[in-house]
Design an enzyme around this catalytic site. Structure first.
Site, short mmCIF file in Angstrom:
data_model
loop_
_atom_site.label_atom_id
_atom_site.label_comp_id
_atom_site.label_asym_id
_atom_site.label_seq_id
_atom_site.Cartn_x
_atom_site.Cartn_y
_atom_site.Cartn_z
N GLU A 1 -27.63 0.51 74.07
CA GLU A 1 -27.11 1.05 75.33
C GLU A 1 -28.16 1.91 76.04
OE1 GLU A 1 -23.42 3.11 74.60
OE2 GLU A 1 -22.48 1.34 73.70
N LYS B 1 -28.42 -5.30 70.27
CA LYS B 1 -28.05 -4.75 71.58
C LYS B 1 -28.10 -3.25 71.49
CE LYS B 1 -23.56 -4.89 73.27
NZ LYS B 1 -23.20 -3.46 73.36
N GLU C 1 -20.83 -3.18 81.80
CA GLU C 1 -19.43 -2.86 81.46
C GLU C 1 -18.79 -1.99 82.53
OE1 GLU C 1 -18.87 -1.59 77.41
OE2 GLU C 1 -16.80 -0.95 77.77
O1 KIV Z 1 -19.06 -2.92 71.00
C1 KIV Z 1 -18.60 -3.76 71.78
O2 KIV Z 1 -17.59 -4.43 71.51
C2 KIV Z 1 -19.27 -3.94 73.07
C3 KIV Z 1 -18.60 -4.80 74.08
C4 KIV Z 1 -17.45 -4.11 74.67
C5 KIV Z 1 -19.55 -5.29 75.10
O3 KIV Z 1 -20.29 -3.38 73.28
#
Ligand code: KIV
Length: 271
Positions: free
Chosen positions: A122, A120, A189
């Protein structure tokens, strides 16, 4: 003859089929073997090895300090514990923003050294080239828009994002872009629920919300918040299922007392 109890693993395709069927996706964070084993056994769909480990595990104020090596350590511990769920690992701050080659190298390290199933990262338009390069190596990518904690020094606060029209329009455009370039899902988020609903309706990939209301395809929380281990964090979107800080502190206090009063160990607790 023993009957094979092979577990059907969750994949990125499973999540997309769940969205198509209207089945909600559950996602929680984990950073270590013991917690991941419990969460996976409970039947979670996705574990996120989030860079929130920087706050929760290491006690930093933001997610920025955690390193790629540290994320790999956490992710490998989680992977050793799980049997069924999909494990997504955050690319930490500074490991993908430089250029797409850096993003690819970081993603490959996470897949190879930790055995993760997806990464993931951002951002939207500004990281599109990096996402494309990671995808081109066959690494599934989950997007993350709205409040993106790695940009906290740009935002200045952790308040709700995309309340104004131009930021909301940019978010919807980024959601479409991330779908087009091939992300398998997106975390949204801390944005208005109506905007999150619009975003979820605008794409066929799952939208997973945290502080984004109910009309998205799934929900994610930080496990330590849900269990009440983190004590002073109580945003409106958080539902606490336990108050473990108090329970654990109480247990430790009892242990200390038992040691001091010579109650522990007793006759049965020795050889
Ligand atoms: O790092 C994390 O825990 C996150 C979540 C809040 C989605 O990115």
């Amino acid at each position: 003859m023993s009957i094979s109890k092979e577990v059907k693993r969750i994949t990125t395709h499973t999540l997309q089929a769940m969205k198509a069927k209207g089945e909600k996706i559950s996602m929680l964070t984990a950073y270590d073997f013991s917690m991941a084993r419990i969460i996976d056994a409970a039947g979670i769909d996705v574990i996120l090895v989030g860079d929130s480990a920087s706050n929760v595990m290491a006690g930093h104020e933001t997610t920025l300090p955690i390193t790629l090596d540290q994320m790999i350590y956490h992710a490998a511990s989680v992977i050793r514990a799980i049997k069924k769920c999909l494990v997504v690992v955050d690319l930490p701050f500074g490991s993908y923003q430089g250029n797409s080659r850096q993003a690819l190298d970081s993603a490959i390290r996470i897949m190879k050294e930790a055995g993760a199933h997806a990464v993931k990262l951002e951002g939207g338009e500004e990281v599109a080239e990096s996402i494309k390069r990671v995808l081109s190596a066959g690494v599934p990518v989950m997007g993350h828009l709205g409040l993106t904690p790695q940009s906290i020094y740009k935002f200045g606060t952790y308040t709700v994002r995309a309340k104004e029209e131009d930021e909301a329009a940019q978010l919807l455009s980024d959601v479409k872009l991330l779908e087009e370039i091939g992300c398998f899902a997106i975390v949204l988020e801390k944005i208005p629920a109506e905007l999150a609903k619009k975003a979820a309706e605008s794409v066929s990939i799952p939208i997973i919300g945290i502080g984004a209301g109910p009309q998205v395809d799934g929900q994610v929380l930080v496990t330590h918040d849900l269990l009440g281990i983190t004590k002073d964090f109580q945003p409106r979107f958080l539902r606490r299922y336990l108050e473990l800080y108090n329970d654990m502190k109480g247990a430790v206090e009892k242990y200390i007392n038992d040691v001091k009063t010579r109650d522990f160990p007793n006759e049965k607790e020795q050889y």
